[in-house]
Design a protein around this motif. Structure first.
Motif, mmCIF file in Angstrom:
data_model
loop_
_atom_site.group_PDB
_atom_site.id
_atom_site.type_symbol
_atom_site.label_atom_id
_atom_site.label_comp_id
_atom_site.label_asym_id
_atom_site.label_seq_id
_atom_site.Cartn_x
_atom_site.Cartn_y
_atom_site.Cartn_z
ATOM 1 N N GLU A 134 0.840 -1.190 0.000
ATOM 2 C CA GLU A 134 0.000 0.000 0.000
ATOM 3 C C GLU A 134 0.884 1.252 0.000
ATOM 4 O OE1 GLU A 134 -2.133 -3.377 1.825
ATOM 5 O OE2 GLU A 134 -0.168 -2.516 2.119
ATOM 6 N N ALA A 135 0.363 2.336 -0.593
ATOM 7 C CA ALA A 135 1.110 3.595 -0.633
ATOM 8 C C ALA A 135 1.388 4.102 0.782
ATOM 9 C CB ALA A 135 0.339 4.637 -1.432
ATOM 10 N N THR A 136 0.435 3.910 1.677
ATOM 11 C CA THR A 136 0.593 4.321 3.073
ATOM 12 C C THR A 136 -0.127 3.308 3.964
ATOM 13 O OG1 THR A 136 0.096 6.019 4.726
ATOM 14 C CG2 THR A 136 -1.420 5.851 2.867
ATOM 15 N N PRO A 137 0.418 3.052 5.142
ATOM 16 C CA PRO A 137 -0.276 2.130 6.044
ATOM 17 C C PRO A 137 -1.442 2.786 6.777
ATOM 18 C CG PRO A 137 1.770 2.851 7.039
ATOM 19 C CD PRO A 137 1.735 3.428 5.646
ATOM 20 N N GLY A 138 -1.656 4.079 6.554
ATOM 21 C CA GLY A 138 -2.723 4.776 7.258
ATOM 22 C C GLY A 138 -2.321 5.101 8.686
ATOM 23 N N PRO A 139 -3.213 5.740 9.437
ATOM 24 C CA PRO A 139 -2.855 6.207 10.777
ATOM 25 C C PRO A 139 -3.093 5.196 11.903
ATOM 26 C CG PRO A 139 -5.000 7.063 10.183
ATOM 27 C CD PRO A 139 -4.498 6.293 8.990
ATOM 28 N N ASP A 140 -3.816 4.113 11.639
ATOM 29 C CA ASP A 140 -4.270 3.226 12.718
ATOM 30 C C ASP A 140 -3.410 1.972 12.844
ATOM 31 O OD1 ASP A 140 -6.304 5.121 12.915
ATOM 32 O OD2 ASP A 140 -7.644 3.965 11.624
ATOM 33 N N ARG A 141 -3.272 1.490 14.092
ATOM 34 C CA ARG A 141 -2.452 0.307 14.363
ATOM 35 C C ARG A 141 -3.145 -0.604 15.368
ATOM 36 N NH1 ARG A 141 -0.574 2.781 10.900
ATOM 37 N NH2 ARG A 141 1.537 3.571 10.608
ATOM 38 N N VAL A 142 -2.935 -1.904 15.174
ATOM 39 C CA VAL A 142 -3.295 -2.885 16.181
ATOM 40 C C VAL A 142 -2.004 -3.181 16.941
ATOM 41 C CG1 VAL A 142 -2.924 -4.893 14.665
ATOM 42 C CG2 VAL A 142 -4.444 -5.103 16.616
ATOM 43 N N VAL A 143 -2.121 -3.396 18.245
ATOM 44 C CA VAL A 143 -0.952 -3.671 19.080
ATOM 45 C C VAL A 143 -1.131 -5.053 19.705
ATOM 46 C CG1 VAL A 143 0.440 -2.897 21.046
ATOM 47 C CG2 VAL A 143 -0.664 -1.210 19.552
ATOM 48 N N VAL A 144 -0.104 -5.902 19.551
ATOM 49 C CA VAL A 144 -0.131 -7.265 20.076
ATOM 50 C C VAL A 144 1.199 -7.590 20.743
ATOM 51 C CG1 VAL A 144 -1.756 -8.113 18.321
ATOM 52 C CG2 VAL A 144 0.696 -8.294 17.900
ATOM 53 N N THR A 145 1.194 -8.666 21.506
ATOM 54 C CA THR A 145 2.442 -9.287 21.954
ATOM 55 C C THR A 145 2.488 -10.663 21.317
ATOM 56 O OG1 THR A 145 1.488 -10.296 23.942
ATOM 57 C CG2 THR A 145 2.424 -8.071 24.171
ATOM 58 N N VAL A 146 3.706 -11.148 21.060
ATOM 59 C CA VAL A 146 3.886 -12.442 20.409
ATOM 60 C C VAL A 146 4.934 -13.224 21.190
ATOM 61 C CG1 VAL A 146 4.443 -13.628 18.251
ATOM 62 C CG2 VAL A 146 3.364 -11.367 18.175
ATOM 63 N N SER A 147 4.542 -14.393 21.710
ATOM 64 C CA SER A 147 5.483 -15.209 22.474
ATOM 65 C C SER A 147 6.450 -15.922 21.531
ATOM 66 C CB SER A 147 4.739 -16.242 23.315
ATOM 67 O OG SER A 147 4.180 -17.248 22.483
ATOM 68 N N LYS A 148 7.551 -16.365 22.075
ATOM 69 C CA LYS A 148 8.466 -17.198 21.295
ATOM 70 C C LYS A 148 7.826 -18.569 21.119
ATOM 71 C CE LYS A 148 12.856 -15.039 22.239
ATOM 72 N NZ LYS A 148 12.947 -14.338 20.994
ATOM 73 N N ARG A 149 8.082 -19.196 19.993
ATOM 74 C CA ARG A 149 7.546 -20.526 19.710
ATOM 75 C C ARG A 149 8.192 -21.536 20.644
ATOM 76 N NH1 ARG A 149 8.017 -22.715 13.654
ATOM 77 N NH2 ARG A 149 7.488 -20.536 13.331
ATOM 78 N N ASP A 150 7.371 -22.336 21.343
ATOM 79 C CA ASP A 150 7.927 -23.361 22.217
ATOM 80 C C ASP A 150 8.245 -24.631 21.417
ATOM 81 O OD1 ASP A 150 5.561 -24.881 21.941
ATOM 82 O OD2 ASP A 150 4.783 -24.288 23.893
ATOM 83 N N LYS A 151 8.767 -25.643 22.084
ATOM 84 C CA LYS A 151 9.201 -26.870 21.392
ATOM 85 C C LYS A 151 8.058 -27.618 20.729
ATOM 86 C CE LYS A 151 13.384 -27.469 24.004
ATOM 87 N NZ LYS A 151 14.258 -28.312 24.757
ATOM 88 N N LYS A 152 6.832 -27.384 21.188
ATOM 89 C CA LYS A 152 5.676 -28.043 20.571
ATOM 90 C C LYS A 152 5.087 -27.202 19.441
ATOM 91 C CE LYS A 152 4.397 -30.645 24.664
ATOM 92 N NZ LYS A 152 3.343 -30.924 25.636
ATOM 93 N N GLY A 153 5.629 -25.991 19.234
ATOM 94 C CA GLY A 153 5.158 -25.131 18.165
ATOM 95 C C GLY A 153 4.142 -24.090 18.586
ATOM 96 N N ASN A 154 3.812 -24.020 19.877
ATOM 97 C CA ASN A 154 2.810 -23.068 20.352
ATOM 98 C C ASN A 154 3.335 -21.637 20.336
ATOM 99 O OD1 ASN A 154 0.648 -24.931 21.140
ATOM 100 N ND2 ASN A 154 2.163 -25.668 22.613
ATOM 101 N N VAL A 155 2.519 -20.737 19.803
ATOM 102 C CA VAL A 155 2.829 -19.308 19.783
ATOM 103 C C VAL A 155 1.582 -18.571 20.273
ATOM 104 C CG1 VAL A 155 3.447 -17.323 18.355
ATOM 105 C CG2 VAL A 155 4.357 -19.591 17.790
ATOM 106 N N ASP A 156 1.735 -17.747 21.308
ATOM 107 C CA ASP A 156 0.628 -16.942 21.817
ATOM 108 C C ASP A 156 0.684 -15.547 21.212
ATOM 109 O OD1 ASP A 156 -0.648 -18.761 23.595
ATOM 110 O OD2 ASP A 156 1.000 -18.480 25.007
ATOM 111 N N VAL A 157 -0.413 -15.152 20.564
ATOM 112 C CA VAL A 157 -0.563 -13.798 20.042
ATOM 113 C C VAL A 157 -1.663 -13.149 20.887
ATOM 114 C CG1 VAL A 157 -1.100 -12.379 18.033
ATOM 115 C CG2 VAL A 157 0.068 -14.585 17.721
#
Length: 190
Positions: free
Chosen positions: A146-169
Motif C-alpha cells: 500500500e502507498a501508506t499504512p494509514g494512521p491506525d495500528r493494532v498492538v499485540v504481543t507475540v510469544s516465542k515458539r515453544d518446542k511443541k510449536g505453540n505461539v501466543d498472540v
C-alpha cells in the motif's frame, strides 16, 4: 565423506518429488565448515552449536497459533470503525510475521512499539514487548504494498515458539496517529 552423503541425501529428496511432504521451514545442516558447490534458493546458511540445535528443532515444528484477548466488537479510531474480525485479521498477520521474524512494507511491520505515550493497554500485555501493525480503513489486511499504512495500528504481543510449536498472540489494543500531540505519536482508540 560427509559432503558426499549430504549431496546424496539431497539428490534422493529431489528425485522423490511430490511423494515427500516437506515442512514449511526446511533445514539444511552442513557441518565442519563444508561448502556446497552450488547455492540453494531460499536456504539460509548458519552454524549449529550446542543450544542452537534445540532452537533448530523448535523452528522446524509447524507453529500452532493461540489468539488471546481479541475483542468480539472491534473498536473505533477517530471516525473509522473496525469490526472484531478486522482487528483479529490484522493481529493474526502481525503475530505470524513476528513469529517468523519477517517484516513487510516501508515501515517494516510488525515492529516494536515502545509506548512513549504511556497508552493504557490490556493488563495481559504489561511488561511484554509490544508489536504494532497497520489496520486499514479499507478493512483489507495490510500486505506492505500500500502507498501508506494509514494512521491506525493494532498492538499485540507475540510469544516465542515453544518446542511443541505453540505461539501466543495476545491483543493489547488499537491506537492511531490522528489526534496525537507529536507528529509520530499515538493516542488510544476506543
Amino acid at each position: 565423506m560427509k559432503f558426499t552423503s549430504t549431496l546424496i541425501t539431497l539428490a534422493l529428496g529431489i528425485s522423490l518429488g511430490n511423494a515427500v511432504a516437506l515442512p514449511t521451514e526446511d533445514v539444511l545442516v552442513v557441518r565442519d565448515d563444508e561448502a556446497l558447490p552450488f547455492e540453494l534458493e531460499g536456504v539460509e546458511a548458519f552454524d549449529v552449536e550446542g543450544d542452537e540445535e534445540d532452537e533448530l528443532a523448535t523452528r522446524a515444528v509447524r507453529p500452532i497459533y493461540h489468539f488471546n484477548n481479541f475483542p468480539s466488537k472491534g473498536g473505533k479510531c477517530a471516525k473509522r470503525q473496525y469490526s472484531g474480525g478486522n482487528v483479529k485479521d490484522a493481529g493474526t498477520d502481525a503475530g505470524k510475521l513476528a513469529d517468523r521474524g519477517k517484516q513487510i512494507g516501508t515501515g517494516k511491520y510488525p515492529h516494536q512499539y515502545n509506548n512513549r505515550e504511556n497508552i493504557k493497554f490490556s493488563a495481559k500485555c504489561k511488561g511484554k514487548t509490544l508489536q504494532e501493525f497497520p489496520i486499514l480503513e479499507s478493512h483489507k489486511v495490510y500486505i506492505g504494498t500500500e502507498a501508506t499504512p494509514g494512521p491506525d495500528r493494532v498492538v499485540v504481543t507475540v510469544s516465542k515458539r515453544d518446542k511443541k510449536g505453540n505461539v501466543d498472540v495476545t491483543y493489547c489494543g488499537l491506537m492511531t496517529h490522528e489526534g496525537a500531540k507529536n507528529k509520530n505519536g499515538f493516542v488510544a482508540c476506543t
